[in-house]
Design a protein around this motif. Structure first.
Motif, PDB file in Angstrom:
ATOM      1  N   ILE A 541       0.723 -12.155  32.961  1.00 17.72           N
ATOM      2  CA  ILE A 541      -0.428 -11.215  32.707  1.00 17.72           C
ATOM      3  C   ILE A 541      -0.987 -11.571  31.357  1.00 17.72           C
ATOM      4  O   ILE A 541      -1.973 -11.427  31.077  1.00 17.72           O
ATOM      5  CB  ILE A 541      -0.123  -9.923  33.017  1.00 17.72           C
ATOM      6  N   ASP A 542       0.204 -11.421  30.530  1.00 13.48           N
ATOM      7  CA  ASP A 542      -0.214 -11.844  29.092  1.00 13.48           C
ATOM      8  C   ASP A 542      -0.875 -13.309  28.933  1.00 13.48           C
ATOM      9  O   ASP A 542      -1.934 -13.409  28.089  1.00 13.48           O
ATOM     10  CB  ASP A 542       0.982 -11.993  28.088  1.00 13.48           C
ATOM     11  N   ILE A 543      -0.317 -14.309  29.614  1.00 18.54           N
ATOM     12  CA  ILE A 543      -1.324 -15.412  29.681  1.00 18.54           C
ATOM     13  C   ILE A 543      -2.466 -15.430  30.007  1.00 18.54           C
ATOM     14  O   ILE A 543      -3.586 -15.976  29.531  1.00 18.54           O
ATOM     15  CB  ILE A 543      -0.174 -16.575  30.394  1.00 18.54           C
ATOM     16  N   HIS A 544      -2.591 -14.596  31.004  1.00 17.53           N
ATOM     17  CA  HIS A 544      -3.890 -14.712  31.495  1.00 17.53           C
ATOM     18  C   HIS A 544      -5.031 -13.739  30.672  1.00 17.53           C
ATOM     19  O   HIS A 544      -6.121 -14.244  30.412  1.00 17.53           O
ATOM     20  CB  HIS A 544      -4.007 -13.827  33.072  1.00 17.53           C
ATOM     21  N   THR A 545      -4.454 -12.920  30.313  1.00 18.98           N
ATOM     22  CA  THR A 545      -5.217 -11.782  29.273  1.00 18.98           C
ATOM     23  C   THR A 545      -5.620 -12.796  27.971  1.00 18.98           C
ATOM     24  O   THR A 545      -6.792 -12.809  27.678  1.00 18.98           O
ATOM     25  CB  THR A 545      -4.471 -10.799  28.753  1.00 18.98           C
ATOM     26  N   LYS A 546      -4.795 -13.444  27.464  1.00 17.55           N
ATOM     27  CA  LYS A 546      -5.095 -14.013  26.266  1.00 17.55           C
ATOM     28  C   LYS A 546      -6.041 -15.446  26.407  1.00 17.55           C
ATOM     29  O   LYS A 546      -7.047 -15.638  25.553  1.00 17.55           O
ATOM     30  CB  LYS A 546      -3.966 -14.876  25.330  1.00 17.55           C
ATOM     31  N   THR A 547      -5.847 -16.183  27.483  1.00 19.38           N
ATOM     32  CA  THR A 547      -6.767 -17.216  27.755  1.00 19.38           C
ATOM     33  C   THR A 547      -8.029 -16.845  28.243  1.00 19.38           C
ATOM     34  O   THR A 547      -9.128 -17.470  27.818  1.00 19.38           O
ATOM     35  CB  THR A 547      -6.053 -18.145  28.634  1.00 19.38           C
ATOM     36  N   GLU A 548      -8.068 -15.515  28.852  1.00 24.00           N
ATOM     37  CA  GLU A 548      -9.398 -15.193  29.297  1.00 24.00           C
ATOM     38  C   GLU A 548     -10.214 -14.468  28.154  1.00 24.00           C
ATOM     39  O   GLU A 548     -11.389 -14.838  28.010  1.00 24.00           O
ATOM     40  CB  GLU A 548      -9.203 -14.137  30.634  1.00 24.00           C
ATOM     41  N   ALA A 549      -9.764 -14.265  27.285  1.00 23.25           N
ATOM     42  CA  ALA A 549     -10.296 -13.353  26.001  1.00 23.25           C
ATOM     43  C   ALA A 549     -10.969 -14.649  25.383  1.00 23.25           C
ATOM     44  O   ALA A 549     -11.947 -14.650  24.820  1.00 23.25           O
ATOM     45  CB  ALA A 549      -9.325 -12.897  25.191  1.00 23.25           C
ATOM     46  N   VAL A 550     -10.244 -15.964  25.168  1.00 23.59           N
ATOM     47  CA  VAL A 550     -10.850 -17.117  24.574  1.00 23.59           C
ATOM     48  C   VAL A 550     -11.881 -17.667  25.238  1.00 23.59           C
ATOM     49  O   VAL A 550     -13.091 -17.837  24.679  1.00 23.59           O
ATOM     50  CB  VAL A 550      -9.792 -18.100  24.474  1.00 23.59           C
ATOM     51  N   ARG A 551     -11.721 -17.451  26.461  1.00 20.09           N
ATOM     52  CA  ARG A 551     -13.020 -18.014  27.365  1.00 20.09           C
ATOM     53  C   ARG A 551     -14.256 -17.232  27.349  1.00 20.09           C
ATOM     54  O   ARG A 551     -15.285 -17.552  27.280  1.00 20.09           O
ATOM     55  CB  ARG A 551     -12.537 -18.039  29.018  1.00 20.09           C
ATOM     56  N   GLN A 552     -14.070 -15.923  27.224  1.00 22.68           N
ATOM     57  CA  GLN A 552     -14.961 -14.985  27.351  1.00 22.68           C
ATOM     58  C   GLN A 552     -15.747 -15.063  26.172  1.00 22.68           C
ATOM     59  O   GLN A 552     -17.027 -14.823  26.019  1.00 22.68           O
ATOM     60  CB  GLN A 552     -14.574 -13.390  27.764  1.00 22.68           C
ATOM     61  N   GLU A 553     -15.131 -15.085  24.940  1.00 18.63           N
ATOM     62  CA  GLU A 553     -15.722 -15.157  23.440  1.00 18.63           C
ATOM     63  C   GLU A 553     -16.583 -16.237  23.480  1.00 18.63           C
ATOM     64  O   GLU A 553     -17.588 -16.230  22.764  1.00 18.63           O
ATOM     65  CB  GLU A 553     -14.418 -15.095  22.461  1.00 18.63           C
ATOM     66  N   LEU A 554     -16.389 -17.410  23.854  1.00 14.65           N
ATOM     67  CA  LEU A 554     -17.063 -18.535  23.849  1.00 14.65           C
ATOM     68  C   LEU A 554     -18.109 -18.467  24.768  1.00 14.65           C
ATOM     69  O   LEU A 554     -19.217 -18.598  24.351  1.00 14.65           O
ATOM     70  CB  LEU A 554     -16.292 -19.819  24.256  1.00 14.65           C
ATOM     71  N   TYR A 555     -17.950 -18.232  26.033  1.00 10.43           N
ATOM     72  CA  TYR A 555     -19.072 -18.078  26.951  1.00 10.43           C
ATOM     73  C   TYR A 555     -19.983 -16.979  26.903  1.00 10.43           C
ATOM     74  O   TYR A 555     -21.315 -17.225  27.289  1.00 10.43           O
ATOM     75  CB  TYR A 555     -18.554 -18.056  28.398  1.00 10.43           C
ATOM     76  N   SER A 556     -19.853 -16.068  25.922  1.00 11.02           N
ATOM     77  CA  SER A 556     -20.561 -14.843  25.998  1.00 11.02           C
ATOM     78  C   SER A 556     -21.554 -15.571  24.991  1.00 11.02           C
ATOM     79  O   SER A 556     -22.925 -14.709  24.785  1.00 11.02           O
ATOM     80  CB  SER A 556     -19.876 -13.933  24.944  1.00 11.02           C
ATOM     81  N   VAL A 557     -21.633 -16.407  24.270  1.00 12.40           N
ATOM     82  CA  VAL A 557     -22.884 -17.069  23.376  1.00 12.40           C
ATOM     83  C   VAL A 557     -23.918 -17.349  24.336  1.00 12.40           C
ATOM     84  O   VAL A 557     -25.156 -17.043  23.871  1.00 12.40           O
ATOM     85  CB  VAL A 557     -22.402 -18.379  22.791  1.00 12.40           C
ATOM     86  N   LEU A 558     -23.839 -17.752  25.550  1.00 15.57           N
ATOM     87  CA  LEU A 558     -24.963 -17.757  26.315  1.00 15.57           C
ATOM     88  C   LEU A 558     -25.960 -16.649  26.506  1.00 15.57           C
ATOM     89  O   LEU A 558     -26.951 -16.613  26.815  1.00 15.57           O
ATOM     90  CB  LEU A 558     -24.515 -18.449  28.055  1.00 15.57           C
ATOM     91  N   CYS A 559     -25.315 -15.246  26.231  1.00 12.77           N
ATOM     92  CA  CYS A 559     -25.713 -14.302  26.693  1.00 12.77           C
ATOM     93  C   CYS A 559     -26.862 -13.848  25.678  1.00 12.77           C
ATOM     94  O   CYS A 559     -28.014 -13.082  25.822  1.00 12.77           O
ATOM     95  CB  CYS A 559     -24.894 -12.981  26.893  1.00 12.77           C
ATOM     96  N   ASN A 560     -26.489 -13.980  24.280  1.00  9.17           N
ATOM     97  CA  ASN A 560     -27.240 -13.360  23.258  1.00  9.17           C
ATOM     98  C   ASN A 560     -27.370 -11.779  23.083  1.00  9.17           C
ATOM     99  O   ASN A 560     -26.428 -11.249  23.487  1.00  9.17           O
ATOM    100  CB  ASN A 560     -28.477 -13.978  22.981  1.00  9.17           C
TER     101      ASN A 560
END
Length: 655
Positions: A541-560
């Motif tokens: 669950i820690d693996i999932h949480t950490k990697t998902e946080a990185v993914r969300q931070e990057l892809y949130s750029v699309l939202c502005n």
């Protein structure tokens, strides 16, 4: 520094001249020739110190040019247009030689120089035509296939002409010598085919196993130049041997890799060759002989254009094909320079004739995009005389495409996407501009359209206006951007999933209306991180949480600042947080031997057990009386906090 300074100056001047010619949509070789003209002895200013040494290096450029041609050569490329390529091209060259011979006689040249003139103008430019076809979006049309087939055979014809024409200096002695040279060439070719097809693939396989990219490149260059030098020692052309070496090597499993590795080396030495061509160009010759140049340019352009158009009609091509071929192949090509250089070095032609052919060649190349562009305008008009020419497509439903997925790029990513869609019976079509990949997709029974996706006609052929989703897998962002703009103009409702080449491109993709952007390097790095953390016994669950946080931070750029987009991203994140998590029960877990109800899992942690794998058997939705055992693999759903509590309660073994 001598020749080192000369090479540096040639490269620098060629770079800036290349930028200039690209800006005005001309081929790079014209920029290289212009650099040679500037640095040559006929223009004043700075002149390279030793032109002869540059010319010797240029011989390597000729050899590598023909070596790469041999690597690229494939009879498969000629198959769709084999009749006009294998029969029509020799006929075209013969007729063009007659036109050139007549022009030479009219200009007062002797018979030998007139024959050389005809041979020199019989070639068309492969480099210029390929660049023009790509810029105009004609790659994949029947016209382009006819032109490419003709150009391949023309390029091959330079080899026998390089052997035969120099022997015209003394016909009485030359004819027996020519026969002897042709006999030696036939013997050499036979030996290379018999021994080379066995020895070279074996040798390249052994070298490839070493794992050194530098050694592999060195081996390729050594084979091409070494065999070329061997043919030179037995009295044949250095370039002929290099071509045969490339042709034999192309049949090995490493032929494609060899071509991709040798291209940069070929281009550098090719630069020196075309620059050396420009050094022999005398601008004052053009001024003094502008009438002869204009007249020969007119005769060659009109004569070759008519010959190509008539031959196309004779071989059964109709509609726009004869016009496209005639207006596309009228110019004098780069292999004319190779042949002309040999003519000068052997004393077969005068420097004035060389300058005349060189001037006509440069002017005809410069005119090609404009002249050929007139065909493109007629093609787009689809007037009364010309019907639309169909692109090459295979395995596309006869009833047409509607509500389907268009995949741009048939590489590894595009092919994988298509394979999954095919297994799910989802209608799709791939757009691919590489001939090798096109043939591979065709053999794999994939629906595919051949052409450049940045051109409107290609996207229309793929049914983009009626498609549901566009998947862009090509890594080149410039191509991706132009393709997305064009696709959106054809279908405003089109959903687009695009591959991104870098983080900086995300904002641009958002402005272009991309629905989903994927960064393969990021996804790969996150998966590598996940696998690494697994072996470090980090809780899943820690693996999932950490990697998902990185993914969300990057892809949130699309939202502005788009609230709807931000909300959607948060929902997706929440959805992923409730994804099934798998935990292997530790041997000493306090839950071992207890039923799900006795362990009060849901009450204590908030997580829900939805599946258990035991001894390779999956038990779905187990009831509260199901007894847990050590090393059971338990599937739970819940948010991050619930999953963490379950891991702390149960203990875990990494799965």
């Amino acid at each position: 520094m001598g020749i080192a300074t000369d090479i540096i100056l040639i490269v620098v001047f060629a770079f800036f001249c290349g930028i200039l010619t690209q800006k005005i949509k001309q081929p790079l070789i014209l920029g290289y020739i212009i650099a040679g003209i500037i640095l040559g002895p006929h223009t004043g200013g700075y002149t390279v110190s030793d032109i002869h040494e540059i010319e010797l290096l240029a011989e390597i450029g000729i050899a590598l040019l023909l070596f790469a041609l041999g690597l690229e050569f494939s009879f498969k490329d000629l198959k769709p247009v084999k009749k006009i390529a294998l029969i029509g091209t020799p006929l075209q060259m013969f007729l063009t030689i007659l036109v050139g011979y007549g022009a030479g006689q009219f200009m007062g040249l002797d018979w030998k120089s007139s024959l050389w003139l005809g041979a020199l103008v019989s070639f068309s430019s492969t480099m210029v035509i390929l660049k023009t076809l790509m810029n105009q979006g004609w790659m994949g049309t029947l016209s382009s296939k006819v032109m490419i087939g003709i150009l391949i055979v023309q390029d091959l014809a330079v080899v026998p002409l390089m052997i035969a024409l120099p022997e015209l200096n003394d016909p009485v002695v030359g004819l027996p010598k020519l026969g002897y040279a042709l006999l030696k060439a036939a013997i050499f070719l036979s030996v290379m085919v018999v021994l080379g097809t066995r020895l070279l693939p074996w040798l390249m396989t052994r070298i490839a196993r070493v794992g050194s990219r530098e050694l592999f490149l060195l081996a390729i260059a050594a084979i091409g130049l070494g065999i070329g030098y061997l043919t030179h020692l037995v009295g044949l052309s250095f370039a002929f041997g290099a071509f045969v070496a490339g042709m034999v090597l192309s049949e090995s499993d490493h032929g494609h890799q060899a071509l991709s590795d040798i291209i940069p080396l070929r281009d550098i030495f090719g630069l020196l060759f075309f620059a050396s061509v420009g050094m022999l160009f005398d601008p004052s010759f053009l001024v003094d002989n502008v009438g002869d140049v204009a007249w020969l340019l007119f005769v060659v352009s009109i004569g070759k254009g008519l010959i190509f158009a008539i031959i196309s009609v004779v071989f059964g091509y109709r509609n726009v094909v004869p016009l496209a071929v005639g207006l596309g192949l009228f110019q004098v090509g780069e292999f004319s320079f190779v042949l002309a250089r040999m003519g000068v070095s052997t004393g077969s032609i005068s420097s004035d004739l060389y300058s005349l052919v060189l001037t006509v060649a440069i002017l005809s190349m410069a005119l090609t995009p404009f002249i050929s562009g007139q065909t493109a305008r007629l093609y787009r008009l689809r007037g009364r005389w010309f019907r639309q020419e169909k692109l090459d497509s295979v395995n596309v439903p006869r009833e047409g495409l509607n509500g389907h997925v268009v995949i741009l790029g048939g590489g590894r990513i595009g092919t994988q996407v298509a394979s999954i869609l095919k297994s799910l019976n989802i209608l799709h079509v791939i757009v691919e501009s590489d001939q090798r990949r096109f043939e591979q997709l065709k053999a794999g029974d994939m629906p595919v359209v051949y052409g450049d996706a940045s051109q409107e006609i290609v996207l229309k052929a793929a049914g983009t206006s009626s498609a549901t989703i566009l998947v862009v897998t090509v890594p080149d962002f410039v191509t991706t951007r132009s393709t997305i703009k064009l696709a959106k103009s054809l279908n405003r409702e089109l959903q687009i999933v695009a591959r991104s080449s870098g983080r900086d491109d995300f904002l641009t993709m958002r402005d272009l209306g991309v629905s989903e952007a994927v960064l393969p390097e990021l996804e790969g790095s996150l998966e590598i991180t996940r696998q690494t953390l697994r072996y470090l016994n980090v809780p899943p669950i820690d693996i999932h949480t950490k990697t998902e946080a990185v993914r969300q931070e990057l892809y949130s750029v699309l939202c502005n600042d788009n609230n709807e987009c931000i909300e959607l991203t948060q929902l997706r994140h929440a959805e992923r947080q409730f994804d099934i998590q798998w935990v292997k029960l530790a041997k000493n877990s306090p839950l071992s031997g207890l039923s799900i109800g006795q362990g009060a899992i849901r009450k204590t942690t908030g997580a829900t057990v939805v599946g258990i794998i035991r001894s390779g058997v999956l038990e779905t939705n187990p009831d509260v009386d199901f007894v847990l055992q050590p090393e059971d693999t338990i599937a739970i759903i819940g948010d991050g906090e619930a999953c963490s509590k379950f891991v702390n309660l149960a203990g875990f073994d990494d799965i």
